[in-house]
Write a protein that holds these residues in place. Sequence first.
Motif, short mmCIF file in Angstrom:
data_model
loop_
_atom_site.label_atom_id
_atom_site.label_comp_id
_atom_site.label_asym_id
_atom_site.label_seq_id
_atom_site.Cartn_x
_atom_site.Cartn_y
_atom_site.Cartn_z
N GLN B 2 -21.28 -49.76 33.80
CA GLN B 2 -20.00 -49.48 34.42
C GLN B 2 -19.77 -50.49 35.53
O GLN B 2 -20.72 -51.04 36.10
N LYS B 3 -18.53 -50.74 35.82
CA LYS B 3 -18.20 -51.68 36.89
C LYS B 3 -17.15 -51.02 37.79
O LYS B 3 -16.22 -50.39 37.30
N ASN B 4 -17.35 -51.18 39.09
CA ASN B 4 -16.36 -50.63 40.01
C ASN B 4 -15.16 -51.55 40.10
O ASN B 4 -15.30 -52.75 40.26
N VAL B 5 -13.99 -50.96 39.97
CA VAL B 5 -12.78 -51.75 40.16
C VAL B 5 -11.87 -51.04 41.14
O VAL B 5 -11.88 -49.79 41.25
N THR B 6 -11.09 -51.83 41.85
CA THR B 6 -10.05 -51.28 42.72
C THR B 6 -8.73 -51.94 42.32
O THR B 6 -8.62 -53.17 42.37
N ILE B 7 -7.82 -51.13 41.87
CA ILE B 7 -6.53 -51.68 41.44
C ILE B 7 -5.44 -51.00 42.26
O ILE B 7 -5.42 -49.76 42.39
N ASP B 8 -4.59 -51.83 42.82
CA ASP B 8 -3.45 -51.28 43.57
C ASP B 8 -2.34 -50.98 42.57
O ASP B 8 -1.84 -51.88 41.90
N ILE B 9 -1.98 -49.71 42.47
CA ILE B 9 -0.93 -49.35 41.52
C ILE B 9 0.23 -48.73 42.29
O ILE B 9 0.07 -47.69 42.94
N ASN B 10 1.37 -49.38 42.19
CA ASN B 10 2.58 -48.93 42.90
C ASN B 10 2.28 -48.66 44.38
O ASN B 10 2.76 -47.68 44.96
N GLY B 11 1.45 -49.52 44.98
CA GLY B 11 1.17 -49.42 46.41
C GLY B 11 0.02 -48.50 46.76
O GLY B 11 -0.34 -48.38 47.93
N GLN B 12 -0.58 -47.86 45.76
CA GLN B 12 -1.71 -46.97 46.03
C GLN B 12 -2.99 -47.57 45.44
O GLN B 12 -2.99 -47.93 44.25
N PRO B 13 -4.06 -47.68 46.23
CA PRO B 13 -5.30 -48.19 45.65
C PRO B 13 -5.98 -47.13 44.77
O PRO B 13 -6.01 -45.94 45.13
N HIS B 14 -6.47 -47.56 43.61
CA HIS B 14 -7.22 -46.65 42.73
C HIS B 14 -8.59 -47.28 42.49
O HIS B 14 -8.68 -48.38 41.96
N ARG B 15 -9.64 -46.56 42.94
CA ARG B 15 -10.99 -47.08 42.81
C ARG B 15 -11.74 -46.23 41.80
O ARG B 15 -11.69 -44.99 41.84
N GLN B 16 -12.42 -46.92 40.85
CA GLN B 16 -13.09 -46.16 39.79
C GLN B 16 -14.15 -47.03 39.13
O GLN B 16 -13.96 -48.24 38.99
N ALA B 17 -15.26 -46.41 38.74
CA ALA B 17 -16.24 -47.12 37.92
C ALA B 17 -15.78 -47.02 36.47
O ALA B 17 -15.52 -45.92 35.98
N VAL B 18 -15.66 -48.16 35.80
CA VAL B 18 -15.13 -48.14 34.43
C VAL B 18 -16.03 -48.93 33.49
O VAL B 18 -16.78 -49.81 33.91
N GLU B 19 -15.92 -48.62 32.22
CA GLU B 19 -16.54 -49.46 31.19
C GLU B 19 -15.83 -50.80 31.18
O GLU B 19 -14.59 -50.83 31.30
N PRO B 20 -16.56 -51.88 31.01
CA PRO B 20 -15.90 -53.20 31.03
C PRO B 20 -14.82 -53.33 29.94
O PRO B 20 -13.90 -54.09 30.09
N ARG B 21 -14.96 -52.56 28.86
CA ARG B 21 -13.99 -52.71 27.78
C ARG B 21 -12.73 -51.86 27.99
O ARG B 21 -11.82 -51.91 27.17
N LEU B 22 -12.68 -51.10 29.08
CA LEU B 22 -11.51 -50.23 29.28
C LEU B 22 -10.25 -51.07 29.46
O LEU B 22 -10.20 -51.98 30.29
N LEU B 23 -9.23 -50.74 28.68
CA LEU B 23 -7.96 -51.46 28.79
C LEU B 23 -7.22 -51.02 30.04
O LEU B 23 -7.30 -49.85 30.45
N LEU B 24 -6.45 -51.95 30.59
CA LEU B 24 -5.65 -51.60 31.78
C LEU B 24 -4.73 -50.42 31.48
O LEU B 24 -4.55 -49.52 32.30
N VAL B 25 -4.15 -50.42 30.27
CA VAL B 25 -3.21 -49.33 29.95
C VAL B 25 -3.92 -47.97 30.00
O VAL B 25 -3.36 -46.98 30.43
N HIS B 26 -5.18 -47.94 29.56
CA HIS B 26 -5.91 -46.68 29.62
C HIS B 26 -6.29 -46.33 31.06
O HIS B 26 -6.35 -45.16 31.42
N PHE B 27 -6.56 -47.35 31.86
CA PHE B 27 -6.81 -47.10 33.29
C PHE B 27 -5.57 -46.45 33.91
O PHE B 27 -5.66 -45.44 34.63
#
Lengths: 818, 165
Positions: B2-27
């Motif tokens: 798993q890899k930790n990612v932080t993605i800012d979505i519509n101004g809100q940060p979303h932090r999550q450990a994800v499988e490297p193959r997870l698509l952005l749309v599924h995130f």
Amino acid sequence: MARNGKANGKGNAKLAAVWVGKKLKRKEDPRLIQGTSHYTDDLKLPRMLFCAFTRSPMAHAEIRAIRTDAARALPGVVGVFTAHDLTGLGMVPCAIQMPGLNLPPHPVLATERVRYVGEPVAAVVAENLYTARDAAEAIEVDYEPLPVVVNMEKALEKDSPVIHQQFRTNRAFTHALKNGDIQSAFKKADRVVKQRVINQRLAPVAMEPRAVLGEYLPGENRLTVWSATQIPHLLRTQISVMVGLPETAVRVIAPEVGGGFGSKLNVYAEEGLVPWLAMKLGRPIKWAETRRENITSTIHGRDTINDLELALKKDGRILGLRVRILADMGAYHQLLTPLIPQLTALMQAGCYKIPAIDIEIQGVFTNKMSTDAYRGAGRPEATYNIERIMDVAAHELGMDPVELRIKNFPQAKEFPFTTVTGLVYDSAKYQESIKRALRLSGYDSLRRRQKSGWKNGKYYGVGVSTYVEICAIGPSAATPAGGWESGTVRIEPTGKVTVLTGASPHGQGQETTFAQLIADELGIHPEDVNVVHGDTLAVPYGIGTFGSRATAVGGTAAYLATQKLKTKMARLAAHLLGAKPADISFGRGRLSGKGSKKSISFGELVMAAYTARNIPAGFEPGLEATHFFEPSNFTFPFGAHIASVEVDGETGEVKIDKYVAVDDCGNVINPMLVDGQIHGGIAQGMGQAMWEELIYNEEGQIVNGTMMDYALPKAHLLPEFTLDRTVTPTPVNPMGVKGVGEAGTIASTPCVVNAVCDALSVLGVKHIDMPLKPERVWRAMQQAQASAQLEPQPNDTPSSSRAKRGISVSEKAARSKA
Amino acid sequence: MQKNVTIDINGQPHRQAVEPRLLLVHFLREVAGLTGTHIGCETSLCGACTVLLDGRAVKSCTVLAVQADGRSVTTVEGLAQGDKLHALQEGFWEEHGLQCGFCTPGMLMCSHDLLANHPTPTSADIREAINGNVCRCTGYQNIVNAVKNASRKMAKRVSARAGAR
């Protein structure tokens, strides 16, 4: 809106239309443009599992073994299921009964054989989607290949592999429709025109793929199924049969549904299996189709071979029509598969007076996915047949195609008009729509452009199609599952109105149009009318949305329920105002007695019906009424479309230059939405004419099964459409509305093909099968040129001689134009 | 893994450990719970999943969540400012630029990219710009009208702001 109905309740004086006829912005849109609506795949339930399928990569094979150990061993896999695990789950249903129909069993998961690529063989249920898909891929199936047949003519040959051995043939049915003296028609004919036309296989490709979510609560004995469907109630009935629960224990919800075009007018294996697995595993399960699955395993449309023979007098009068159709069923019958070509037979006469007709259809099994209803469902095929053969005939007779059509139209005064196929067309003015289309398109100048183009080696063509279609399906006697629709109108104590409709819109906008309709009837604002659909627990049994029926049948049901309510309200108002019920009139937000100064507000009256302290003797409290509307006939919208195209002589590429559509769907509730239906319909029909074709190779593999290869109409490929309409109300329902969902698709396909063939007629091209891809058009041009070069043409180059011939045809056409 | 990612979505940060193959749309849909972005093909061919990644339109079914780590994403849910719809949303509503609505979020985000770079597009420009987004319902004509409607509104607002200065 002029309504020519007689069904108004007594004393319900009509209000002037305020909302009906307006371009009201849709009530549906705020949630859709903000991403806050919920399609099935957007739903998430606690403890929900995900389902994925292993599907056959073979078109025809025996299943020797299925190894599921590797799949089961993956962490997160909850269950793996093959046909052997499904004891107690019923078959995939077909609703069509007809004499001599070969109806094969259609298991939810393939048992000992697979019969098309994409047939589900195993189902996996897992904690998350990625694991479910990994597991589905980890399942190994040993297949023993069997000979494959994908071509209908080969499938009917004696030595063809047989797909369902118990029938010893691949013939699924034969169906004939004959009327009039066809032999004498052909004997008396001055000219017999023949053409074979192929209506290719299409993939519906609704933008939302199918999706199913099932949840079973054992304590309540309640199975809830969310499905992307056009027919929630019919689906509920079928699911209850498949999973073995009483219908009262099953609730189907069609939440936001992202387009259907007939592909969700069905009952699919997954719609039985996913809920059944949810019952077995005691957890909610969701399956959302991938686009690949959508193209292999959701129904396809069309796929017919049509041999046409038209007998005419030399003045263009039609004497008779003979049609032989092979219709590809695919490997199994889905819900309505064998019905679709029969609709072609019914509508085969188009909008023409044809004294004698002789139609024979053979349904054929092949190793392909089932065909079924796809936007138009049988009528585009009928219209394509008749409109193509009319054009071929016009060219052979040297007549303008418009003149030939007008010559064979029934006159307005002949309506209701009984066709040679036994239908009664309700109302029409065919002459009026073609007249308007000619004017709007500048037909004469298009013809001039064509003539000068031909002189300069440019291939410009004009295509016409005049169509009639069968809508508002329909009288129950003529349908497999009831042709009525339900509507309930409930005025809540606060005066807000709930409309429950058995129709199940999925893009058509009936939350808006029904609100406009009911708001006008009650003298309130459409904002105060909430239209509820798609939940079998909330809405009385209904049939659904397909066949351009929702407004004409479902809208009428809601309208007539409102009339019942108004009668009741008038009675209560009369009681409260000391007037006669017959004298009560509905104003904007008020009800008043005749000549009386006394009136009561809508809100006060509604509250009085609920508090029920001062009501007439025997008055039933509350304000709710339901109507099940059974139409006396179908409706028959019609119109005239004209397309002009330019064909590139070097590459065969077709550019659509102009597209004009004059449609008549009776009275119009929201012109903006009606135009939207026409736009989308034209684009879809144009897609068939120009680009779309789902190709199976000889091995039964789909060779263009992705959106990369299956050529859908895109924005830059389409022209601007110019629309106009005539309004000929139907007497079949009190609102005079006919239906508009499929009209564009039905008209535009032959219109575009007629235009291209017209452009190339100067080369001697008679017909090109769809889709009119550059390669196919180019080949037709090359062939025509090659065969023209074989003709002796002294002192003349082939091309200039053809141009001269073309010009003379065109002049004749112009002279003879009506 | 798993890899930790932080993605800012519509101004809100979303932090999550994800499988490297997870698509952005599924995130977006499964992790952030923003289901306005739709999955129509998973092969970047239909455009229903179009979002803005650092302001540019991308098809979120062919971007991995890990590729969006540390970047900002705008989805259809982020278009309106509170109760105030974006001009594009108004345009689609007023011009009947949608029917079933499934392609609409992608159309909106793709058009957003167009207008950001080309504020006064012609019909042909719009048709070219949205040719990677498929709509099966509208025949595109009202979508073109909707984008033009938005373009006019945005131009008016820009000039009104300029006038106010």
